[in-house]
Design a protein around this motif. Structure first.
Motif, mmCIF file in Angstrom:
data_model
loop_
_atom_site.group_PDB
_atom_site.id
_atom_site.type_symbol
_atom_site.label_atom_id
_atom_site.label_comp_id
_atom_site.label_asym_id
_atom_site.label_seq_id
_atom_site.Cartn_x
_atom_site.Cartn_y
_atom_site.Cartn_z
ATOM 1 N N ASN A 69 2.690 51.644 22.893
ATOM 2 C CA ASN A 69 2.409 53.028 23.278
ATOM 3 C C ASN A 69 2.834 53.319 24.715
ATOM 4 O O ASN A 69 3.354 54.399 25.013
ATOM 5 C CB ASN A 69 0.919 53.326 23.091
ATOM 6 C CG ASN A 69 0.566 53.632 21.651
ATOM 7 O OD1 ASN A 69 0.685 54.755 21.188
ATOM 8 N ND2 ASN A 69 0.142 52.612 20.920
ATOM 9 N N GLU A 70 2.614 52.358 25.601
ATOM 10 C CA GLU A 70 3.031 52.527 26.990
ATOM 11 C C GLU A 70 4.550 52.685 27.071
ATOM 12 O O GLU A 70 5.064 53.548 27.793
ATOM 13 C CB GLU A 70 2.580 51.309 27.804
ATOM 14 C CG GLU A 70 2.934 51.364 29.276
ATOM 15 C CD GLU A 70 2.511 50.105 30.015
ATOM 16 O OE1 GLU A 70 1.710 50.216 30.956
ATOM 17 O OE2 GLU A 70 2.984 49.002 29.642
ATOM 18 N N TYR A 71 5.247 51.877 26.322
ATOM 19 C CA TYR A 71 6.712 51.918 26.314
ATOM 20 C C TYR A 71 7.223 53.260 25.799
ATOM 21 O O TYR A 71 8.090 53.891 26.412
ATOM 22 C CB TYR A 71 7.245 50.779 25.448
ATOM 23 C CG TYR A 71 8.750 50.648 25.439
ATOM 24 C CD1 TYR A 71 9.382 49.746 26.288
ATOM 25 C CD2 TYR A 71 9.541 51.411 24.579
ATOM 26 C CE1 TYR A 71 10.770 49.612 26.280
ATOM 27 C CE2 TYR A 71 10.919 51.288 24.572
ATOM 28 C CZ TYR A 71 11.534 50.387 25.420
ATOM 29 O OH TYR A 71 12.904 50.272 25.415
ATOM 30 N N VAL A 72 6.685 53.681 24.658
ATOM 31 C CA VAL A 72 7.133 54.933 24.043
ATOM 32 C C VAL A 72 6.905 56.111 24.986
ATOM 33 O O VAL A 72 7.792 56.952 25.193
ATOM 34 C CB VAL A 72 6.406 55.161 22.701
ATOM 35 C CG1 VAL A 72 6.653 56.572 22.185
ATOM 36 C CG2 VAL A 72 6.870 54.136 21.670
ATOM 37 N N THR A 73 5.707 56.183 25.564
ATOM 38 C CA THR A 73 5.389 57.290 26.477
ATOM 39 C C THR A 73 6.287 57.273 27.704
ATOM 40 O O THR A 73 6.833 58.306 28.111
ATOM 41 C CB THR A 73 3.916 57.208 26.916
ATOM 42 O OG1 THR A 73 3.084 57.306 25.767
ATOM 43 C CG2 THR A 73 3.573 58.343 27.872
ATOM 44 N N TYR A 246 10.431 49.413 31.102
ATOM 45 C CA TYR A 246 9.559 50.577 30.922
ATOM 46 C C TYR A 246 8.077 50.211 30.910
ATOM 47 O O TYR A 246 7.240 51.020 31.292
ATOM 48 C CB TYR A 246 9.918 51.307 29.626
ATOM 49 C CG TYR A 246 11.262 51.991 29.674
ATOM 50 C CD1 TYR A 246 11.416 53.227 30.294
ATOM 51 C CD2 TYR A 246 12.393 51.395 29.108
ATOM 52 C CE1 TYR A 246 12.646 53.855 30.344
ATOM 53 C CE2 TYR A 246 13.630 52.018 29.152
ATOM 54 C CZ TYR A 246 13.755 53.249 29.775
ATOM 55 O OH TYR A 246 14.985 53.865 29.827
ATOM 56 N N ASN A 247 7.742 49.022 30.449
ATOM 57 C CA ASN A 247 6.334 48.622 30.471
ATOM 58 C C ASN A 247 5.866 48.410 31.902
ATOM 59 O O ASN A 247 6.602 47.862 32.726
ATOM 60 C CB ASN A 247 6.116 47.342 29.674
ATOM 61 C CG ASN A 247 6.131 47.563 28.172
ATOM 62 O OD1 ASN A 247 6.914 46.950 27.459
ATOM 63 N ND2 ASN A 247 5.274 48.441 27.687
ATOM 64 N N VAL A 248 4.639 48.842 32.186
ATOM 65 C CA VAL A 248 4.077 48.697 33.530
ATOM 66 C C VAL A 248 2.936 47.687 33.524
ATOM 67 O O VAL A 248 2.979 46.683 34.227
ATOM 68 C CB VAL A 248 3.585 50.051 34.075
ATOM 69 C CG1 VAL A 248 2.981 49.883 35.472
ATOM 70 C CG2 VAL A 248 4.731 51.060 34.119
#
Length: 319
Positions: A69-73, A246-248
């Motif tokens: 979800n983090e990646y997609v957003t 993209y992931n944080v």
């Protein structure tokens, strides 16, 4: 399929076990009292193992779901790649019945990238601050770096479609599943807020504005290998103009989808400003201090790259 039905099926798949281990003849031969007590004890022990296993599996499962979800957003909304992805726009129109898909503006995140130097500090030069992209961040107290409660609430809603079916199939009840989702989002928000605002020189966000850990604990976490890993990974994201890493808080999907860039690759492309070598990795309040320094001296030497102010990069602010 309802959550209850899926949960029942999930319990069968995960393993609420069959507890009868003796043959029917052996069961009949045993005294009734002893037989029933043994069956109950075995059932209780084996059920406890199944429940413990299910809860243990929930940890890596939710990490994966949050990472997704983090990646997609981050990729398709905050960096507005939705606008460039035809199949996503077509799917949106088919599902909603709209003739034209909406245009994502990134919610100020693209502008945050344009404002960030490669050492993670934020630009304070007058030319930038007077630009239209910079003006989009004026109403954000943390200049797009923090997860306030409204953002956390949106993430809860975003997590529901992917989390509920998975948790139901694992055998969790609706209340347990919701508790797991809320817990995962809360941990993500706390990690984000103890990492991201301060690394960009903004103030640490207080608990009345967003989920966070106590400052002494945050300072301890920032010295761990995990936070160092997150810090370098996110620095690479900025250095690579927001097109990699993209992931944080939950790295994982980048490795699966081929958008991971290791430090040895991105560091060679970094344009570090003059103050990078001596900069504290988490200089909370740095942005406001630099604004004050610029007001007094007319310049901030630590922001200069090769002796000059960096120009605005149009490609970062035109989605």
């Amino acid at each position: 399929m309802s959550f209850t039905a899926a949960s029942a099926m999930g319990k069968a798949l995960v393993g609420v076990p069959v507890t009868q281990t003796k043959s029917f003849r052996q069961m009949r031969a045993a005294p009734a009292g002893r037989r029933s007590s043994k069956v109950v004890a075995m059932a209780g022990a084996e059920t406890a193992v199944a429940v413990a296993t299910r809860w243990a599996l929930a940890v890596p499962t939710m990490y994966a779901v949050v990472s997704f979800n983090e990646y997609v957003t981050h990729r398709w909304f905050q960096h507005a790649e939705f606008n460039k992805t035809d199949w996503m726009k077509a799917l949106w129109c088919k599902v909603t019945g709209a003739e034209v898909a909406p245009k994502c503006d990134g919610g100020g995140h693209i502008e945050h990238h344009a404002e960030t130097l490669d050492d993670m500090s934020l630009k304070t030069d007058p030319k930038w601050l007077k630009s239209e992209p910079a003006k989009m961040l004026e109403n954000s107290k943390y200049r797009g770096t923090a997860f306030e409660y409204d953002i956390t609430g949106l993430m809860v809603l975003q997590m529901l479609p992917t989390s509920i079916p998975i948790l139901a199939l694992m055998g969790f009840s609706a209340p347990s599943g919701m508790a797991i989702i809320l817990g995962a989002v809360a941990i993500h928000a706390a990690v984000w807020n103890s990492l991201h605002p301060a690394m960009h020189g903004m103030e640490d966000i207080p608990l009345n504005e967003g989920l966070n850990v106590p400052l002494p604990l945050a300072k301890m976490l920032r010295k761990t290998g995990y936070y160092n890993w997150l810090y370098k990974n996110h620095t690479g994201h900025h250095v690579m103009s927001g097109r990699m890493n993209y992931n944080v808080c939950c790295p994982g999907m980048d490795h699966i989808l081929g958008t991971y860039c290791p430090e040895e690759e991105w560091y060679a492309k970094a344009r570090m400003p003059a103050g990078a070598e001596t900069r504290d990795p988490y200089p909370a309040g740095e942005y406001n201090r630099r604004l004050q320094e610029r007001a007094e001296k007319g310049t901030v030497a630590a922001e200069l790259v090769d002796g000059v102010e960096l120009e605005l990069e149009p490609e970062l602010v035109s989605a």
